[in-house]
Design an enzyme around this catalytic site. Structure first.
Site, mmCIF file in Angstrom:
data_model
loop_
_atom_site.group_PDB
_atom_site.id
_atom_site.type_symbol
_atom_site.label_atom_id
_atom_site.label_comp_id
_atom_site.label_asym_id
_atom_site.label_seq_id
_atom_site.Cartn_x
_atom_site.Cartn_y
_atom_site.Cartn_z
ATOM 1 N N HIS A 102 38.089 -71.071 -14.246
ATOM 2 C CA HIS A 102 39.464 -71.258 -13.754
ATOM 3 C C HIS A 102 39.823 -72.733 -13.623
ATOM 4 O O HIS A 102 40.973 -73.105 -13.873
ATOM 5 C CB HIS A 102 39.700 -70.445 -12.465
ATOM 6 C CG HIS A 102 39.590 -71.187 -11.182
ATOM 7 N ND1 HIS A 102 38.401 -71.366 -10.525
ATOM 8 C CD2 HIS A 102 40.535 -71.788 -10.423
ATOM 9 C CE1 HIS A 102 38.613 -72.052 -9.409
ATOM 10 N NE2 HIS A 102 39.897 -72.318 -9.325
ATOM 11 N N SER A 160 37.279 -73.606 -4.285
ATOM 12 C CA SER A 160 36.120 -73.280 -5.116
ATOM 13 C C SER A 160 35.741 -74.467 -5.986
ATOM 14 O O SER A 160 34.558 -74.792 -6.136
ATOM 15 C CB SER A 160 36.415 -72.066 -5.994
ATOM 16 O OG SER A 160 36.713 -70.929 -5.224
ATOM 17 N N GLU A 161 36.757 -75.111 -6.589
ATOM 18 C CA GLU A 161 36.512 -76.293 -7.404
ATOM 19 C C GLU A 161 37.656 -77.291 -7.287
ATOM 20 O O GLU A 161 38.812 -76.920 -7.082
ATOM 21 C CB GLU A 161 36.319 -75.930 -8.886
ATOM 22 C CG GLU A 161 34.970 -75.348 -9.237
ATOM 23 C CD GLU A 161 34.974 -73.836 -9.249
ATOM 24 O OE1 GLU A 161 33.885 -73.247 -9.389
ATOM 25 O OE2 GLU A 161 36.072 -73.248 -9.102
ATOM 26 N N THR A 162 37.295 -78.541 -7.458
ATOM 27 C CA THR A 162 38.227 -79.659 -7.577
ATOM 28 C C THR A 162 37.825 -80.424 -8.830
ATOM 29 O O THR A 162 36.634 -80.637 -9.073
ATOM 30 C CB THR A 162 38.153 -80.583 -6.349
ATOM 31 O OG1 THR A 162 38.522 -79.832 -5.181
ATOM 32 C CG2 THR A 162 39.074 -81.777 -6.492
#
Length: 282
Positions: A80, A49-51
């Site tokens: 998150h 979802s994210e880095t």
């Protein structure tokens, strides 16, 4: 041209006490001299979802600066990744200016992260858009969700950076039953929340769909929980403290705690556990 070198790399599981049941975030601990294009390619490659990329702060109030990327672009703020990156920074030897909190600098400004015994908590940033959805967009979401207009108790823009909107449905079961056709809302960043019966382990079930960022369903979303918490507690649709379950339909078991303080600040809390340590060559 920058010569590639090994950099510390951490993967953190956020919002679940059970390993591999929360929402993972990949954290590159030193983003110095990594270009925007390189950051985006890494985010596409990890396919999470994210880095995130940790950088030196540009303001004395912050402990570090964070850049947050989805597979399709950069976000000014995400929940998150904020908790996961704070945990990674602390685990890698970061020493905050204040013993009880970490201050993150990001595109949305300064975000405070409280340090608890088992959990971290971030202060919800201000919403940049709120109010009811317009009829045309609401109709598109209802059609994509496969529900009827009378199934919607309320709806709202709850955008604190990613572009979130949310529908309030009657029950958690209604939320879990959704099987949305995201091809009808390919640019959307939208969620649905519904209540569990009194006495249940959690108060609400939340689902977040982010086709606009290349993420069909996010296993656990701190930013939406933050802005939905601001909305629900302000309107009295939720108590000042409640627990949210998320990720059930995608095989996860996330728990997010939301607390609204007397001054109106909403805190979003959850566990954040380092599960992967290593290096990445960039």
């Amino acid at each position: 041209m920058t010569v590639p070198r090994d950099r510390s790399f951490v993967q953190v599981d956020v919002f679940s006490t059970r390993p591999f049941q929360g929402n993972p975030v990949a954290v590159v601990m030193d983003g110095t001299d990594v270009t925007d294009d390189e950051m985006q390619r890494v985010a596409q490659w990890t396919n999470l979802s994210e880095t995130t990329f940790v950088l030196p702060a540009t303001t004395p109030e912050a402990d570090y600066r964070l850049r947050i990327f989805t597979p399709q672009g950069e976000l000014p703020f995400a929940g998150h990744p904020t908790l996961g990156s704070a945990r990674a920074w602390l685990a890698c030897g970061g020493v905050p200016r204040h013993t009880d909190r970490v201050v993150q600098e990001c595109g949305a400004g300064l975000v405070t992260v409280r340090r608890g015994t088992d959990m971290l908590s971030f202060a919800a940033p201000p919403r940049i858009r709120e109010g009811a959805l317009d009829d045309a967009y609401l109709h598109r979401i209802i059609k994509a969700f496969g529900i009827q207009a009378e199934d919607v108790l309320a709806h709202q823009w709850v955008d604190n950076g990613p572009g979130w909107a949310v529908l309030h449905l009657p029950t958690a079961d209604d939320v879990l039953a959704l099987d949305p056709d995201l091809s009808l809302i390919p640019e959307a960043m939208v969620g649905a929340i519904g209540a569990y019966p009194e006495g249940a382990e959690h108060d609400f079930e939340l689902r977040t769909f982010a086709p606009g960022c290349g993420v069909p369903e996010d296993p656990a979303c701190g930013s939406m929980n933050a802005s939905v918490g601001q909305w629900l507690t302000a309107t009295g649709a939720a108590p000042s403290a409640y627990r949210v379950s998320q990720g059930t339909r995608v095989g996860r078991a996330a728990t997010i705690e939301v607390n609204a303080e007397a001054d109106g600040t909403v805190w979003v809390s959850g566990t954040a556990t380092v599960l992967v340590r290593g290096t990445i060559t960039l």
